[in-house]
Motif scaffolding. Structure first.
Motif, PDB file in Angstrom:
ATOM      1  N   GLN A  62      -1.682  -4.050  -0.309  1.00  0.00           N
ATOM      2  CA  GLN A  62      -0.579  -3.569  -1.508  1.00  0.00           C
ATOM      3  C   GLN A  62       0.867  -3.831  -0.973  1.00  0.00           C
ATOM      4  N   VAL A  63       1.217  -2.673  -0.078  1.00  0.00           N
ATOM      5  CA  VAL A  63       2.328  -2.696   0.199  1.00  0.00           C
ATOM      6  C   VAL A  63       2.820  -3.656   1.164  1.00  0.00           C
ATOM      7  N   VAL A  64       2.149  -4.534   1.728  1.00  0.00           N
ATOM      8  CA  VAL A  64       2.804  -5.490   2.141  1.00  0.00           C
ATOM      9  C   VAL A  64       3.013  -6.479   1.059  1.00  0.00           C
ATOM     10  N   SER A  65       2.378  -6.893   0.599  1.00  0.00           N
ATOM     11  CA  SER A  65       2.579  -7.387  -0.793  1.00  0.00           C
ATOM     12  C   SER A  65       3.753  -7.684  -1.943  1.00  0.00           C
ATOM     13  N   MET A  66       3.758  -5.629  -1.819  1.00  0.00           N
ATOM     14  CA  MET A  66       4.761  -5.370  -2.736  1.00  0.00           C
ATOM     15  C   MET A  66       6.326  -5.300  -2.435  1.00  0.00           C
ATOM     16  N   ARG A  67       6.472  -5.717  -1.249  1.00  0.00           N
ATOM     17  CA  ARG A  67       7.434  -5.802  -0.189  1.00  0.00           C
ATOM     18  C   ARG A  67       8.126  -6.920  -0.362  1.00  0.00           C
ATOM     19  N   GLN A  68       6.880  -7.839  -0.085  1.00  0.00           N
ATOM     20  CA  GLN A  68       7.219  -9.106  -0.348  1.00  0.00           C
ATOM     21  C   GLN A  68       7.754 -10.258  -1.753  1.00  0.00           C
ATOM     22  N   LYS A  69       6.629  -9.126  -2.792  1.00  0.00           N
ATOM     23  CA  LYS A  69       7.787  -9.519  -4.371  1.00  0.00           C
ATOM     24  C   LYS A  69       9.175  -8.001  -4.978  1.00  0.00           C
ATOM     25  N   LEU A  70       9.068  -7.802  -4.239  1.00  0.00           N
ATOM     26  CA  LEU A  70      10.399  -6.793  -4.067  1.00  0.00           C
ATOM     27  C   LEU A  70      11.596  -7.876  -3.113  1.00  0.00           C
ATOM     28  N   ALA A  99       6.780   0.447   5.616  1.00  0.00           N
ATOM     29  CA  ALA A  99       7.007  -0.687   5.669  1.00  0.00           C
ATOM     30  C   ALA A  99       7.301  -1.327   3.988  1.00  0.00           C
ATOM     31  N   ILE A 100       7.974  -0.605   3.085  1.00  0.00           N
ATOM     32  CA  ILE A 100       8.383  -1.020   2.264  1.00  0.00           C
ATOM     33  C   ILE A 100       9.999  -1.072   2.199  1.00  0.00           C
ATOM     34  N   PHE A 101      10.930  -0.401   3.315  1.00  0.00           N
ATOM     35  CA  PHE A 101      11.513   0.044   3.470  1.00  0.00           C
ATOM     36  C   PHE A 101      12.659  -0.932   5.050  1.00  0.00           C
ATOM     37  N   ASP A 102      11.685  -0.522   6.025  1.00  0.00           N
ATOM     38  CA  ASP A 102      11.546  -1.119   7.455  1.00  0.00           C
ATOM     39  C   ASP A 102      12.672  -1.844   7.244  1.00  0.00           C
ATOM     40  N   GLY A 103      13.804  -1.850   8.636  1.00  0.00           N
ATOM     41  CA  GLY A 103      15.067  -3.040   8.398  1.00  0.00           C
ATOM     42  C   GLY A 103      15.879  -3.062   7.383  1.00  0.00           C
ATOM     43  N   MET A 104      15.978  -2.172   6.581  1.00  0.00           N
ATOM     44  CA  MET A 104      16.876  -2.044   5.586  1.00  0.00           C
ATOM     45  C   MET A 104      17.809  -0.818   5.867  1.00  0.00           C
ATOM     46  N   ASP A 105      19.356  -1.025   5.134  1.00  0.00           N
ATOM     47  CA  ASP A 105      19.949  -0.449   6.175  1.00  0.00           C
ATOM     48  C   ASP A 105      20.087   1.450   4.586  1.00  0.00           C
ATOM     49  N   ILE A 106      19.335   1.155   4.053  1.00  0.00           N
ATOM     50  CA  ILE A 106      18.866   2.243   3.463  1.00  0.00           C
ATOM     51  C   ILE A 106      18.818   3.739   3.826  1.00  0.00           C
TER      52      ILE A 106
END
Length: 142
Positions: A62-70, A99-106
């Protein structure tokens, strides 16, 4: 849970206004409040008796899918507008947030206060040092 909650954040965000000194413009940033994708206790009540359940395989999917969609469909209005992320120190929330925010500068803040209200053993957290070993991306808790 997670997808509906995330949709709520995307459609009706808590916003923080900041001044951009360089341009003199006011920038609106969103605050993301992250819960979790499907965890073990969400699919089988026997896991109510196990502390700090992680995500199921379906939860990870679910998380991988949500990240890709976002990233594909909502990057500009989601990732590009978030100023800070708050998550609880429960393993399932940390796994989802990472999983959702990895690699983001947040900036991500792990806060002990907005956790589940204790209703079963599954709502008990893990020792902070042990949790940091399992999730080294989260260096500090507030």
């Amino acid at each position: 849970f997670f997808l509906n909650f995330l949709g709520l954040i995307m459609n009706d965000p808590v916003e923080e206004k900041t001044n951009n000194v360089e341009s003199g413009k006011c920038i609106t940033k969103k605050v993301a409040l992250i819960r979790h994708a499907q965890a073990l206790h969400n699919i089988d009540s026997k896991y109510f008796d196990y502390a700090d359940n992680g995500l199921t395989k379906a939860g990870h999917t679910q998380v991988v899918s949500m990240r890709q969609k976002l990233l594909k469909e909502h990057k500009k209005e989601f990732y590009d507008t978030i100023g800070v992320v708050f998550t609880s120190p429960l393993l399932r929330a940390l796994q989802t947030t990472h999983a959702i925010f990895d690699g983001m500068d947040i900036p991500i803040h792990v806060c002990v206060d907005p956790t589940e209200l204790w209703s079963a053993v599954c709502d008990e957290g893990t020792d902070k040092q042990q949790l940091l070993q399992q999730c080294p991306a989260f260096k500090s808790f507030s």
